[in-house]
Design a protein around this motif. Structure first.
Motif, short mmCIF file in Angstrom:
data_model
loop_
_atom_site.label_atom_id
_atom_site.label_comp_id
_atom_site.label_asym_id
_atom_site.label_seq_id
_atom_site.Cartn_x
_atom_site.Cartn_y
_atom_site.Cartn_z
N MET A 1 -7.28 -1.90 4.57
CA MET A 1 -6.75 -0.84 3.78
C MET A 1 -5.28 -0.67 4.11
O MET A 1 -4.89 -0.62 5.26
CB MET A 1 -7.55 0.39 4.12
N ALA A 2 -4.44 -0.54 3.09
CA ALA A 2 -3.01 -0.50 3.32
C ALA A 2 -2.42 0.89 3.21
O ALA A 2 -1.23 1.05 3.24
CB ALA A 2 -2.30 -1.44 2.33
N GLY A 3 -3.23 1.93 3.08
CA GLY A 3 -2.73 3.28 3.00
C GLY A 3 -2.17 3.73 4.34
O GLY A 3 -2.14 2.98 5.31
N GLY A 4 -1.74 4.97 4.39
CA GLY A 4 -1.21 5.51 5.62
C GLY A 4 -2.24 5.44 6.74
O GLY A 4 -3.42 5.69 6.53
N TRP A 5 -1.79 5.12 7.94
CA TRP A 5 -2.70 4.99 9.08
C TRP A 5 -3.47 6.28 9.32
O TRP A 5 -4.61 6.26 9.76
CB TRP A 5 -1.93 4.58 10.34
N LEU A 7 -4.78 8.15 7.18
CA LEU A 7 -5.88 8.30 6.23
C LEU A 7 -7.14 7.55 6.65
O LEU A 7 -8.21 7.80 6.11
CB LEU A 7 -5.45 7.79 4.85
N ARG A 8 -7.01 6.61 7.56
CA ARG A 8 -8.12 5.73 7.93
C ARG A 8 -9.41 6.50 8.22
O ARG A 8 -10.46 6.18 7.67
CB ARG A 8 -7.73 4.85 9.10
N GLY A 13 -15.91 4.55 6.20
CA GLY A 13 -17.21 5.10 6.49
C GLY A 13 -17.53 6.38 5.72
O GLY A 13 -18.62 6.92 5.84
N VAL A 14 -16.56 6.86 4.94
CA VAL A 14 -16.74 8.08 4.16
C VAL A 14 -16.77 7.74 2.66
O VAL A 14 -17.61 8.22 1.92
CB VAL A 14 -15.61 9.10 4.45
N VAL A 15 -15.83 6.91 2.24
CA VAL A 15 -15.69 6.53 0.84
C VAL A 15 -15.99 5.03 0.72
O VAL A 15 -15.42 4.23 1.47
CB VAL A 15 -14.25 6.80 0.35
N PRO A 16 -16.85 4.64 -0.21
CA PRO A 16 -17.09 3.19 -0.38
C PRO A 16 -15.81 2.51 -0.84
O PRO A 16 -15.14 2.99 -1.77
CB PRO A 16 -18.15 3.12 -1.48
N VAL A 17 -15.44 1.42 -0.19
CA VAL A 17 -14.24 0.67 -0.54
C VAL A 17 -14.66 -0.74 -0.91
O VAL A 17 -15.34 -1.41 -0.14
CB VAL A 17 -13.24 0.64 0.64
N HIS A 18 -14.28 -1.17 -2.10
CA HIS A 18 -14.61 -2.51 -2.59
C HIS A 18 -13.30 -3.29 -2.71
O HIS A 18 -12.48 -2.99 -3.57
CB HIS A 18 -15.31 -2.45 -3.95
N THR A 19 -13.11 -4.27 -1.86
CA THR A 19 -11.87 -5.05 -1.89
C THR A 19 -12.12 -6.41 -2.54
O THR A 19 -13.25 -6.82 -2.73
CB THR A 19 -11.32 -5.26 -0.47
N SER A 20 -11.03 -7.07 -2.87
CA SER A 20 -11.07 -8.43 -3.43
C SER A 20 -11.92 -8.51 -4.69
O SER A 20 -12.66 -9.46 -4.89
CB SER A 20 -11.58 -9.43 -2.38
N ARG A 21 -11.83 -7.51 -5.52
CA ARG A 21 -12.56 -7.50 -6.79
C ARG A 21 -11.56 -7.53 -7.93
O ARG A 21 -10.47 -6.97 -7.83
CB ARG A 21 -13.44 -6.26 -6.94
N ARG A 22 -11.94 -8.14 -9.03
CA ARG A 22 -11.12 -8.14 -10.24
C ARG A 22 -11.81 -7.25 -11.26
O ARG A 22 -13.00 -7.40 -11.52
CB ARG A 22 -10.98 -9.56 -10.78
N VAL A 23 -11.07 -6.30 -11.81
CA VAL A 23 -11.64 -5.42 -12.83
C VAL A 23 -11.72 -6.20 -14.13
O VAL A 23 -10.72 -6.68 -14.66
CB VAL A 23 -10.81 -4.13 -12.99
N GLY A 105 7.58 -2.20 7.04
CA GLY A 105 7.40 -1.15 8.03
C GLY A 105 6.31 -0.17 7.71
O GLY A 105 5.96 0.67 8.52
N ARG A 106 5.71 -0.27 6.55
CA ARG A 106 4.69 0.71 6.17
C ARG A 106 3.36 0.48 6.84
O ARG A 106 2.46 1.28 6.73
CB ARG A 106 4.53 0.78 4.67
N ARG A 107 3.18 -0.62 7.56
CA ARG A 107 1.91 -0.91 8.23
C ARG A 107 1.97 -0.54 9.71
O ARG A 107 1.31 -1.15 10.52
CB ARG A 107 1.57 -2.41 8.10
N CYS A 108 2.75 0.46 10.04
CA CYS A 108 2.88 0.91 11.43
C CYS A 108 1.54 1.35 11.99
O CYS A 108 0.78 2.01 11.31
CB CYS A 108 3.84 2.08 11.52
N SER A 109 1.30 1.03 13.22
CA SER A 109 0.05 1.43 13.86
C SER A 109 0.09 2.88 14.32
O SER A 109 -0.93 3.45 14.62
CB SER A 109 -0.21 0.52 15.06
N GLY A 110 1.27 3.44 14.39
CA GLY A 110 1.39 4.83 14.83
C GLY A 110 1.43 4.99 16.34
O GLY A 110 1.48 6.08 16.85
N ARG A 111 1.36 3.88 17.08
CA ARG A 111 1.39 3.97 18.54
C ARG A 111 2.81 3.98 19.05
O ARG A 111 3.71 3.51 18.48
CB ARG A 111 0.66 2.76 19.15
#
Length: 111
Positions: A1-5, A7-8, A13-23, A105-111
């Motif tokens: 997931m590429a959103g803000g760290w 938000l993880r 485990g809360v919202v179903p996430v389906h990756t690598s799919r073509r609509v 830089g948007r994929r910062c781990s926040g550490r």
């Protein structure tokens, strides 16, 4: 997931996430949308959803830059499953003194 760290924990485990799919299609049915999606292995699925956040397929790739040198690019640790540099909260990479901002830089781990 590429959103803000930050938000993880609110998504995984809360919202179903389906990756690598073509609509392949979408049909509005009242307050929901029924999506026809195709998985990379060719399986067709139909999913009823309330919201449709969709990614464009854009991927951050340190190797696509003409700089820094190939030696430096190979030495920089990457975000697991990605070609984006793994960064500390200060935007510093695993190579001391090498920082990244902007889209990389948007994929910062926040550490």
């Amino acid at each position: 997931m590429a959103g803000g760290w930050w938000l993880r924990d609110r998504v995984e485990g809360v919202v179903p996430v389906h990756t690598s799919r073509r609509v392949a299609g979408a049909l509005v049915r009242g307050p929901q949308v029924r999506l026809g999606v195709v998985a990379p292995w060719g399986e067709h699925e139909s999913v009823a959803v309330d919201h449709v956040p969709a990614a464009t397929g854009y991927r951050l790739d340190l190797d696509a830059l003409p700089f820094p040198s190939p030696t430096v690019r190979r030495a920089v640790a990457r975000v697991p499953g990605s070609k984006a540099p793994a960064l500390r909260g200060t935007f510093e990479s695993s190579m001391p003194g090498l920082y990244s901002t902007g889209s990389l830089g948007r994929r910062c781990s926040g550490r």
